[in-house]
Design a protein around this motif. Structure first.
Motif, PDB file in Angstrom:
ATOM      1  N   ALA A   1      26.929   6.964  85.492  1.00  0.00           N
ATOM      2  CA  ALA A   1      26.905   6.098  86.671  1.00  0.00           C
ATOM      3  C   ALA A   1      26.981   4.621  86.322  1.00  0.00           C
ATOM      4  N   LEU A   2      26.925   4.272  85.049  1.00  0.00           N
ATOM      5  CA  LEU A   2      26.971   2.876  84.634  1.00  0.00           C
ATOM      6  C   LEU A   2      28.414   2.453  84.358  1.00  0.00           C
ATOM      7  N   PRO A   3      28.689   1.164  84.416  1.00  0.00           N
ATOM      8  CA  PRO A   3      30.063   0.681  84.147  1.00  0.00           C
ATOM      9  C   PRO A   3      30.491   0.967  82.717  1.00  0.00           C
ATOM     10  N   ILE A   4      31.774   1.024  82.521  1.00  0.00           N
ATOM     11  CA  ILE A   4      32.322   1.241  81.184  1.00  0.00           C
ATOM     12  C   ILE A   4      31.978   0.046  80.290  1.00  0.00           C
ATOM     13  N   GLY A   5      31.592   0.334  79.051  1.00  0.00           N
ATOM     14  CA  GLY A   5      31.203  -0.719  78.123  1.00  0.00           C
ATOM     15  C   GLY A   5      29.729  -1.018  78.135  1.00  0.00           C
ATOM     16  N   ASN A   6      28.918  -0.168  78.793  1.00  0.00           N
ATOM     17  CA  ASN A   6      27.479  -0.377  78.801  1.00  0.00           C
ATOM     18  C   ASN A   6      26.894  -0.013  77.444  1.00  0.00           C
ATOM     19  N   LYS A   7      25.683  -0.513  77.190  1.00  0.00           N
ATOM     20  CA  LYS A   7      25.032  -0.334  75.889  1.00  0.00           C
ATOM     21  C   LYS A   7      23.973   0.752  75.909  1.00  0.00           C
ATOM     22  N   LEU A   8      24.008   1.653  76.878  1.00  0.00           N
ATOM     23  CA  LEU A   8      23.032   2.733  76.961  1.00  0.00           C
ATOM     24  C   LEU A   8      23.215   3.699  75.792  1.00  0.00           C
ATOM     25  N   VAL A   9      22.109   4.058  75.151  1.00  0.00           N
ATOM     26  CA  VAL A   9      22.185   4.998  74.027  1.00  0.00           C
ATOM     27  C   VAL A   9      22.491   6.395  74.550  1.00  0.00           C
ATOM     28  N   LYS A  10      23.011   7.245  73.687  1.00  0.00           N
ATOM     29  CA  LYS A  10      23.478   8.558  74.113  1.00  0.00           C
ATOM     30  C   LYS A  10      22.516   9.686  73.784  1.00  0.00           C
ATOM     31  N   SER A  11      21.485   9.454  72.954  1.00  0.00           N
ATOM     32  CA  SER A  11      20.578  10.530  72.571  1.00  0.00           C
ATOM     33  C   SER A  11      19.142  10.034  72.613  1.00  0.00           C
ATOM     34  N   TYR A  12      18.241  11.010  72.731  1.00  0.00           N
ATOM     35  CA  TYR A  12      16.825  10.693  72.807  1.00  0.00           C
ATOM     36  C   TYR A  12      16.311  10.124  71.483  1.00  0.00           C
ATOM     37  N   ARG A  13      16.815  10.626  70.369  1.00  0.00           N
ATOM     38  CA  ARG A  13      16.378  10.128  69.068  1.00  0.00           C
ATOM     39  C   ARG A  13      16.738   8.661  68.876  1.00  0.00           C
ATOM     40  N   LYS A  14      17.932   8.267  69.304  1.00  0.00           N
ATOM     41  CA  LYS A  14      18.307   6.856  69.211  1.00  0.00           C
ATOM     42  C   LYS A  14      17.473   6.012  70.168  1.00  0.00           C
ATOM     43  N   LEU A  15      17.115   6.600  71.308  1.00  0.00           N
ATOM     44  CA  LEU A  15      16.270   5.888  72.266  1.00  0.00           C
ATOM     45  C   LEU A  15      14.903   5.587  71.662  1.00  0.00           C
ATOM     46  N   VAL A  16      14.337   6.557  70.968  1.00  0.00           N
ATOM     47  CA  VAL A  16      13.033   6.356  70.338  1.00  0.00           C
ATOM     48  C   VAL A  16      13.114   5.343  69.203  1.00  0.00           C
ATOM     49  N   SER A  17      14.241   5.382  68.451  1.00  0.00           N
ATOM     50  CA  SER A  17      14.381   4.483  67.304  1.00  0.00           C
ATOM     51  C   SER A  17      14.430   3.014  67.707  1.00  0.00           C
ATOM     52  N   ILE A  18      14.730   2.711  68.971  1.00  0.00           N
ATOM     53  CA  ILE A  18      14.749   1.314  69.424  1.00  0.00           C
ATOM     54  C   ILE A  18      13.365   0.697  69.323  1.00  0.00           C
ATOM     55  N   PHE A  19      12.342   1.487  69.650  1.00  0.00           N
ATOM     56  CA  PHE A  19      10.975   0.972  69.701  1.00  0.00           C
ATOM     57  C   PHE A  19      10.137   1.396  68.503  1.00  0.00           C
ATOM     58  N   GLN A  20      10.675   2.217  67.639  1.00  0.00           N
ATOM     59  CA  GLN A  20       9.918   2.703  66.500  1.00  0.00           C
ATOM     60  C   GLN A  20      10.017   1.725  65.337  1.00  0.00           C
ATOM     61  N   GLU A  21       8.874   1.185  64.921  1.00  0.00           N
ATOM     62  CA  GLU A  21       8.840   0.243  63.811  1.00  0.00           C
ATOM     63  C   GLU A  21       9.000   0.988  62.492  1.00  0.00           C
ATOM     64  N   GLN A  22       9.555   0.306  61.514  1.00  0.00           N
ATOM     65  CA  GLN A  22       9.694   0.890  60.197  1.00  0.00           C
ATOM     66  C   GLN A  22       8.318   0.986  59.535  1.00  0.00           C
ATOM     67  N   PRO A  23       8.019   2.100  58.879  1.00  0.00           N
ATOM     68  CA  PRO A  23       6.708   2.230  58.226  1.00  0.00           C
ATOM     69  C   PRO A  23       6.553   1.215  57.106  1.00  0.00           C
ATOM     70  N   SER A  24       5.325   0.756  56.929  1.00  0.00           N
ATOM     71  CA  SER A  24       5.033  -0.225  55.882  1.00  0.00           C
ATOM     72  C   SER A  24       4.506   0.423  54.610  1.00  0.00           C
ATOM     73  N   PHE A  25       4.651   1.751  54.504  1.00  0.00           N
ATOM     74  CA  PHE A  25       4.182   2.466  53.329  1.00  0.00           C
ATOM     75  C   PHE A  25       5.285   3.387  52.809  1.00  0.00           C
ATOM     76  N   ASN A  26       5.260   3.615  51.513  1.00  0.00           N
ATOM     77  CA  ASN A  26       6.148   4.579  50.874  1.00  0.00           C
ATOM     78  C   ASN A  26       5.384   5.876  50.645  1.00  0.00           C
TER      79      ASN A  26
END
Length: 485
Positions: free
Chosen positions: A151-176
């Motif tokens: 339903a969004l216009p062509i060229g929108n920046k909406l992610v296509k999968s739930y995993r990519k959606l979560v990765s937007i807000f998921q911080e990189q771990p500070s431990f190895n």
């Protein structure tokens, strides 16, 4: 036995024989976990005001938790210029409450598409909130994203999968996080490979055959957050320590020497000096594995804030059925701990002041013999004498002068052991410790006051004082100490 008892025994036996996965996989967090990552515990600021809240209408996308852990959409804790304003509460009992929340600095956002009334980050956060509210699984979240994208216009920046959606807000771990073999102590890769000469190489491993090793990475995110929270205390306390706490460790000769060297070398750099601590503690009640923790505290932060759990640095964690060696536990920490950080346009130089541990942990970290050996003392080179009657090593008083070893003495002894001139140890030294990269042994090895004084002598004094002090006063003092944890 009853049927349910037999089932429980079978289940326990199955858990003991369960194979251990060699891959460390991080689960996809829920919305509550993502929101928690955008929140961190706060400490003091320079104003020392209670319940300081700065209103700002610019950021309506911020979320905080109140005391009942309900979402508050209208509360903001970010200044208009985008910098974080920390909170500080000091109750009547002069205790510090670190249960306050603050936001991380909000990054500049972009539009979802050209001319969109909402931003990229705001829109995706609302989708996550909706999915968590109606409890959609991964498959249904992917279908929802596909439906919204159609339903969004062509060229929108909406992610296509739930995993990519979560990765937007998921911080990189500070431990190895790595897994090691209990036999060779080498890292186990995803193919279950550890070392070609190890008998367990590419063999199936059970839980008791694996070492879980966690160490801090080079991003120093944990240290930066602690420095930023306590920035004004770190800058001001060393100037006032002589008047406030004249017996503090900051007034010692080692710290004064390091501070003077830093001031003469770099005029615009402030010191951040760490106290390292190693201890073995049973984090979980399981006799097959023990946990070794390497932590650090910043001496420029005044007590009791210095030892508060939110101001302690976790540098390394070793959870294994075998005891760690000094190189595996400390090498990475010692290689990366000394550096210079720029935080809020202020330059800080990271250094190490001292190392403290109980006697077994000190012997492990310094690669020295244990406290019941013949050259157990780090402060002198006196050789102990075996007492056959008590069956222990004694150190009788000697009227003649005893040599006091220096760091150069330890280096020479360690090199002799390393060149195999001595099979086990040379004058108590068993090898080159990784601690020699960051401090001088024995000058910066502190005495174990916890086990030598507090646990032994002070417990006896407290048992005597309890009979002499009024019960109400004793209980009030006990509550005061419990609230300082």
């Amino acid at each position: 036995p009853a049927r349910h008892t037999v089932k429980q025994r079978r289940w326990r036996a199955h858990q003991k024989q369960k194979l251990y996965s060699t891959q460390l996989s991080l689960p996809v967090p829920t919305v509550e976990q993502i929101v928690e990552q955008d929140l961190c515990l706060s400490s003091s600021d320079e104003s020392f005001q209670d319940n300081l809240i700065i209103d700002d209408d610019e950021f309506e996308d911020n979320l905080i938790y109140d005391n009942n852990y309900d979402l508050d959409l209208n509360a903001d804790l970010i200044e208009s210029n985008g910098s974080i304003k920390h909170l500080f509460i000091m109750p009547e009992e002069y205790l510090f409450d670190f249960a306050l929340k603050r936001f991380v600095e909000q990054e500049l956002d972009e539009s979802l598409y050209d001319g969109a009334p909402v931003t990229f980050k705001f829109y995706h956060k609302k989708i996550l909130e909706f999915g968590n509210l109606v409890k959609l699984n991964d498959f249904n979240m992917n279908k929802l994203l596909k439906l919204i994208g159609s339903a969004l216009p062509i060229g929108n920046k909406l992610v296509k999968s739930y995993r990519k959606l979560v990765s937007i807000f998921q911080e990189q771990p500070s431990f190895n996080e790595v897994l090691r073999c209990t036999k060779c102590l080498e890292i186990i890769n995803n193919n279950n490979y550890c070392s070609i000469i190890c008998e367990r190489n590419q063999c199936q491993r059970r839980v008791a055959d694996v070492i879980e090793h966690v160490s801090v990475d080079r991003s120093n995110r944990q240290l930066i957050e602690i420095i930023r929270r306590n920035k004004h205390l770190i800058l001001n306390y060393p100037q006032l320590v002589d008047k406030l706490l004249p017996c503090d460790v900051l007034t010692g000769l080692v710290y004064e020497k390091k501070k003077k060297y830093l001031q003469t070398t770099f005029n615009d750099t402030f010191p951040i000096t760490l106290m390292l601590h190693i201890d073995s503690t049973p984090v979980v009640h399981w006799i097959k594995k023990h946990t070794w923790l390497v932590t650090a505290s910043i001496v420029e932060i005044p007590p009791p804030l210095r030892e508060n759990q939110f101001n302690l640095l976790l540098l390394s964690l070793w959870n294994a059925p075998v005891k760690p060696d000094a190189d595996s536990l400390l090498k990475e920490v010692c290689d990366t701990i000394k550096q210079t950080l720029i935080i809020d346009e202020i330059k800080f130089s990271i250094d190490v002041l001292l190392f403290k541990a109980d006697l077994p942990a000190r012997a492990l970290a310094t690669k020295h013999v244990h406290h019941n050996a013949y050259y157990a003392c780090l402060e002198c080179d006196q050789e102990g004498m075996w007492c056959e009657e008590g069956r222990f090593v004694t150190y009788p008083y000697i009227q003649s002068s005893i040599n006091l070893p220096t760091s150069a003495h330890f280096d020479i002894c360690a090199k002799l052991v390393h060149q195999q001139f001595s099979d086990d140890n040379y004058l108590g030294v068993k090898g080159i410790s990784p601690l020699t990269k960051i401090l001088d042994i024995p000058t910066q090895i502190d005495l174990d006051v916890m086990h030598l004084c507090f646990i032994g002598h002070c417990s006896l004094l407290l048992s005597k004082w309890e009979k002499m002090i009024v019960k109400e006063t004793w209980y009030s003092g006990n509550e005061f100490l419990n609230r300082m944890k």
